[in-house]
Scaffold this motif. Structure first.
Motif, PDB file in Angstrom:
ATOM      1  N   ALA A  79      92.330  59.864  46.862  1.00 50.16           N
ATOM      2  CA  ALA A  79      91.329  58.793  46.757  1.00 50.16           C
ATOM      3  C   ALA A  79      90.001  59.217  47.384  1.00 50.16           C
ATOM      4  N   CYS A  80      90.062  59.944  48.489  1.00 47.52           N
ATOM      5  CA  CYS A  80      88.844  60.404  49.161  1.00 47.52           C
ATOM      6  C   CYS A  80      88.075  61.423  48.314  1.00 47.52           C
ATOM      7  N   GLU A  81      88.754  62.091  47.408  1.00 37.62           N
ATOM      8  CA  GLU A  81      88.101  63.084  46.558  1.00 37.62           C
ATOM      9  C   GLU A  81      87.333  62.465  45.389  1.00 37.62           C
ATOM     10  N   VAL A  82      87.493  61.159  45.168  1.00 40.53           N
ATOM     11  CA  VAL A  82      86.752  60.502  44.086  1.00 40.53           C
ATOM     12  C   VAL A  82      85.271  60.563  44.426  1.00 40.53           C
ATOM     13  N   ASP A  83      84.504  61.076  43.482  1.00 40.69           N
ATOM     14  CA  ASP A  83      83.069  61.229  43.674  1.00 40.69           C
ATOM     15  C   ASP A  83      82.353  60.034  43.043  1.00 40.69           C
ATOM     16  N   GLY A  84      81.541  59.359  43.805  1.00 43.10           N
ATOM     17  CA  GLY A  84      80.783  58.232  43.263  1.00 43.10           C
ATOM     18  C   GLY A  84      81.347  56.892  43.673  1.00 43.10           C
ATOM     19  N   HIS A  85      80.855  55.846  42.991  1.00 39.96           N
ATOM     20  CA  HIS A  85      81.214  54.473  43.349  1.00 39.96           C
ATOM     21  C   HIS A  85      82.590  54.051  42.866  1.00 39.96           C
ATOM     22  N   VAL A  86      83.045  54.576  41.736  1.00 35.07           N
ATOM     23  CA  VAL A  86      84.376  54.243  41.220  1.00 35.07           C
ATOM     24  C   VAL A  86      85.019  55.476  40.600  1.00 35.07           C
ATOM     25  N   GLY A  87      86.340  55.427  40.567  1.00 34.61           N
ATOM     26  CA  GLY A  87      87.100  56.475  39.909  1.00 34.61           C
ATOM     27  C   GLY A  87      88.507  55.972  39.652  1.00 34.61           C
ATOM     28  N   LEU A  88      89.236  56.703  38.835  1.00 31.74           N
ATOM     29  CA  LEU A  88      90.605  56.323  38.480  1.00 31.74           C
ATOM     30  C   LEU A  88      91.575  57.394  38.955  1.00 31.74           C
ATOM     31  N   LEU A  89      92.738  56.947  39.443  1.00 34.39           N
ATOM     32  CA  LEU A  89      93.796  57.868  39.871  1.00 34.39           C
ATOM     33  C   LEU A  89      95.120  57.421  39.281  1.00 34.39           C
TER      34      LEU A  89
ATOM     35  N   ALA B 156      70.468  45.532  38.298  1.00 34.49           N
ATOM     36  CA  ALA B 156      71.253  46.745  38.573  1.00 34.49           C
ATOM     37  C   ALA B 156      70.987  47.843  37.558  1.00 34.49           C
ATOM     38  N   GLU B 157      70.978  49.064  38.039  1.00 32.83           N
ATOM     39  CA  GLU B 157      70.972  50.250  37.181  1.00 32.83           C
ATOM     40  C   GLU B 157      72.396  50.774  37.212  1.00 32.83           C
ATOM     41  N   TRP B 158      73.136  50.438  36.176  1.00 27.75           N
ATOM     42  CA  TRP B 158      74.571  50.694  36.141  1.00 27.75           C
ATOM     43  C   TRP B 158      74.868  52.164  35.855  1.00 27.75           C
ATOM     44  N   GLU B 159      75.887  52.670  36.529  1.00 30.20           N
ATOM     45  CA  GLU B 159      76.403  54.010  36.241  1.00 30.20           C
ATOM     46  C   GLU B 159      77.217  53.938  34.953  1.00 30.20           C
ATOM     47  N   PRO B 160      77.536  55.088  34.351  1.00 30.45           N
ATOM     48  CA  PRO B 160      78.367  55.078  33.142  1.00 30.45           C
ATOM     49  C   PRO B 160      79.720  54.398  33.399  1.00 30.45           C
ATOM     50  N   GLU B 161      80.206  53.704  32.372  1.00 30.41           N
ATOM     51  CA  GLU B 161      81.473  52.984  32.474  1.00 30.41           C
ATOM     52  C   GLU B 161      82.656  53.941  32.447  1.00 30.41           C
ATOM     53  N   VAL B 162      83.740  53.489  33.095  1.00 29.00           N
ATOM     54  CA  VAL B 162      85.044  54.128  32.946  1.00 29.00           C
ATOM     55  C   VAL B 162      85.961  53.091  32.323  1.00 29.00           C
ATOM     56  N   LEU B 163      86.980  53.543  31.612  1.00 28.15           N
ATOM     57  CA  LEU B 163      87.932  52.634  30.986  1.00 28.15           C
ATOM     58  C   LEU B 163      89.209  52.616  31.801  1.00 28.15           C
ATOM     59  N   TRP B 164      89.685  51.397  32.119  1.00 22.63           N
ATOM     60  CA  TRP B 164      90.842  51.214  32.994  1.00 22.63           C
ATOM     61  C   TRP B 164      91.858  50.333  32.288  1.00 22.63           C
ATOM     62  N   ASP B 165      93.046  50.874  32.063  1.00 25.47           N
ATOM     63  CA  ASP B 165      94.147  50.100  31.488  1.00 25.47           C
ATOM     64  C   ASP B 165      94.918  49.436  32.620  1.00 25.47           C
ATOM     65  N   VAL B 166      95.043  48.118  32.542  1.00 24.42           N
ATOM     66  CA  VAL B 166      95.630  47.334  33.619  1.00 24.42           C
ATOM     67  C   VAL B 166      96.818  46.530  33.081  1.00 24.42           C
ATOM     68  N   PRO B 167      97.999  46.642  33.729  1.00 19.93           N
ATOM     69  CA  PRO B 167      99.156  45.885  33.261  1.00 19.93           C
ATOM     70  C   PRO B 167      99.179  44.431  33.730  1.00 19.93           C
TER      71      PRO B 167
ATOM     72  N   ALA C  23      86.429  47.778  30.744  1.00 17.40           N
ATOM     73  CA  ALA C  23      85.281  48.641  31.011  1.00 17.40           C
ATOM     74  C   ALA C  23      84.866  48.336  32.446  1.00 17.40           C
ATOM     75  N   VAL C  24      84.740  49.374  33.249  1.00 15.10           N
ATOM     76  CA  VAL C  24      84.378  49.217  34.656  1.00 15.10           C
ATOM     77  C   VAL C  24      83.061  49.955  34.874  1.00 15.10           C
ATOM     78  N   ARG C  25      82.097  49.225  35.424  1.00 17.54           N
ATOM     79  CA  ARG C  25      80.818  49.855  35.736  1.00 17.54           C
ATOM     80  C   ARG C  25      80.423  49.501  37.161  1.00 17.54           C
TER      81      ARG C  25
ATOM     82  N   LEU D 185      73.931  45.765  48.344  1.00 21.12           N
ATOM     83  CA  LEU D 185      75.314  45.539  47.963  1.00 21.12           C
ATOM     84  C   LEU D 185      75.717  46.466  46.835  1.00 21.12           C
ATOM     85  N   GLY D 186      77.003  46.695  46.770  1.00 18.20           N
ATOM     86  CA  GLY D 186      77.576  47.446  45.678  1.00 18.20           C
ATOM     87  C   GLY D 186      78.231  46.462  44.723  1.00 18.20           C
ATOM     88  N   LEU D 187      78.130  46.744  43.449  1.00 15.86           N
ATOM     89  CA  LEU D 187      78.757  45.914  42.429  1.00 15.86           C
ATOM     90  C   LEU D 187      79.713  46.778  41.620  1.00 15.86           C
TER      91      LEU D 187
END
Length: 172
Positions: free
Chosen positions: A46-56, A105-116, A147-149, A161-163
């Motif tokens: 988790a600490c290796e995630v670069d930036g505001h969000v990431g998926l593991l 906000a100036e949004w970073e590129p989105e990541v896609l997250w599949d959630v059960p 979509a997560v931004r 603040l972070g969004l």
């Protein structure tokens, strides 16, 4: 209209210094946190995630890491958004600035997250089976693809603040 700062309306999650993670409830036992026998713990990943969000990957799902800094974080369900308290004089002031922050906000590129389904947000150092009470927040999400931004915003001279916004793309 909900006034977020009413007692008990907003629950904040604190970090001991590292990232926060939102782990689907179905795979909580698979998140070992800083524990473990392996060279790199889940917390290290988790600490290796670069930036505001990431998926593991966790079990047969994926967890969302809220990286960058260990800011107190709350989830606002009516906006589908995690709000991260980076700087601000009060909770009222910070939460009142969210609409302006979203609009500017100036949004970073989105990541896609599949959630059960529902996830637990907690300090990534904790094992998934252990966080309780004020150490975690349960976030009820409809199963599907999101979509997560993310953005970091300064809506006022002393308010940062972070969004992290979640937008359901395809329900299951």
């Amino acid at each position: 209209m909900v006034r977020y700062a009413e007692p008990g309306v907003v629950e904040w999650v604190e970090s001991g210094g590292g990232p926060l993670i939102a782990v689907p409830e179905t795979v909580l036992p698979f998140w070992a946190g800083a524990d473990g026998e392996e060279t790199a713990s889940d917390y290290d990943r988790a600490c290796e995630v670069d930036g505001h969000v990431g998926l593991l990957p966790v079990g047969d799902c994926t967890a969302l890491v809220l990286g960058d800094e260990p800011a107190s974080t709350a989830y606002l369900p009516d906006q589908g958004m995690f709000v991260r308290w980076c700087a601000g004089n009060s909770e009222d002031e910070l939460l009142a600035s969210v609409p302006l922050a979203v609009d500017t906000a100036e949004w970073e590129p989105e990541v896609l997250w599949d959630v059960p389904g529902a996830v637990l947000l907690f300090d990534a150092a904790w094992p998934g089976a252990q966080p309780s009470g004020s150490e975690r927040v349960r976030v009820v999400l409809e199963p599907g693809r999101y979509a997560v931004r993310a953005a970091r915003v300064q809506p006022g001279p002393e308010t940062w603040l972070g969004l992290v916004q979640l937008r359901l793309l395809a329900p299951r």
